[in-house]
Design an enzyme around this catalytic site. Sequence first.
Site, PDB file in Angstrom:
ATOM      1  N   HIS A 122       0.819  -1.217   0.000  1.00 31.43           N
ATOM      2  CA  HIS A 122       0.000   0.000   0.000  1.00 31.43           C
ATOM      3  C   HIS A 122       0.843   1.254   0.000  1.00 31.43           C
ATOM      4  O   HIS A 122       2.053   1.203   0.185  1.00 31.43           O
ATOM      5  CB  HIS A 122      -0.995   0.002   1.166  1.00 31.43           C
ATOM      6  CG  HIS A 122      -0.373  -0.036   2.530  1.00 31.43           C
ATOM      7  ND1 HIS A 122       0.378   0.998   3.048  1.00 31.43           N
ATOM      8  CD2 HIS A 122      -0.412  -0.989   3.498  1.00 31.43           C
ATOM      9  CE1 HIS A 122       0.762   0.690   4.276  1.00 31.43           C
ATOM     10  NE2 HIS A 122       0.314  -0.514   4.573  1.00 31.43           N
ATOM     11  N   CYS A 145       2.681  -4.812   6.707  1.00 28.71           N
ATOM     12  CA  CYS A 145       2.503  -4.642   5.266  1.00 28.71           C
ATOM     13  C   CYS A 145       3.797  -4.176   4.599  1.00 28.71           C
ATOM     14  O   CYS A 145       4.799  -3.932   5.253  1.00 28.71           O
ATOM     15  CB  CYS A 145       1.405  -3.609   4.998  1.00 28.71           C
ATOM     16  SG  CYS A 145      -0.217  -4.128   5.576  1.00 28.71           S
TER      17      CYS A 145
END
Length: 170
Positions: A122, A145
Amino acid sequence: MRVLRILLVVLAGLALTACSSKFKTYNGPEITSIQVQKANRKMYLLHNSKVIKEYDIGLGGNPVGHKEFEGDLKTPEGIYFISHRNPNSRYHLSLGISYPNEADRAHADVLGKPPGGDIMIHGGPPRKKNGKPRAVSSPDWTAGCIAVTDEEVERIYAMVKPGTPIQILP
């Protein structure tokens, strides 16, 4: 002359709008796999064995080692795949990673903890209510992430399709 000037202004406005869209297009070679090298903080988009694009990345706040359970702030290691694309991500676009797999679930179960999930590639952190980006105090700031800039995730989002394998190395 006046009509021509108005038409040019309208066309220029449309061009600027198109340039600012977070939904980019990509017409290059198909991205057949992704490789992440955690130790080097690098991500490579590949067509077969050829590197098409290279990115500097941020990882989970506790980046060394394989993700074992929810809340450990580690980025998983192993072979996964891109599970989905999320245009409404709170992180300015995201691509889901298929963590946890069955082995990840079994390992977390042995530890008596949930494996966690919602691991993705992301963009930057969510924005504050005033529209300004949140401050990032470390290059490794996520909950597990793989983070890139907003501009980079726009390109990656256009280039990578669900089903693409991702190999995350230590």
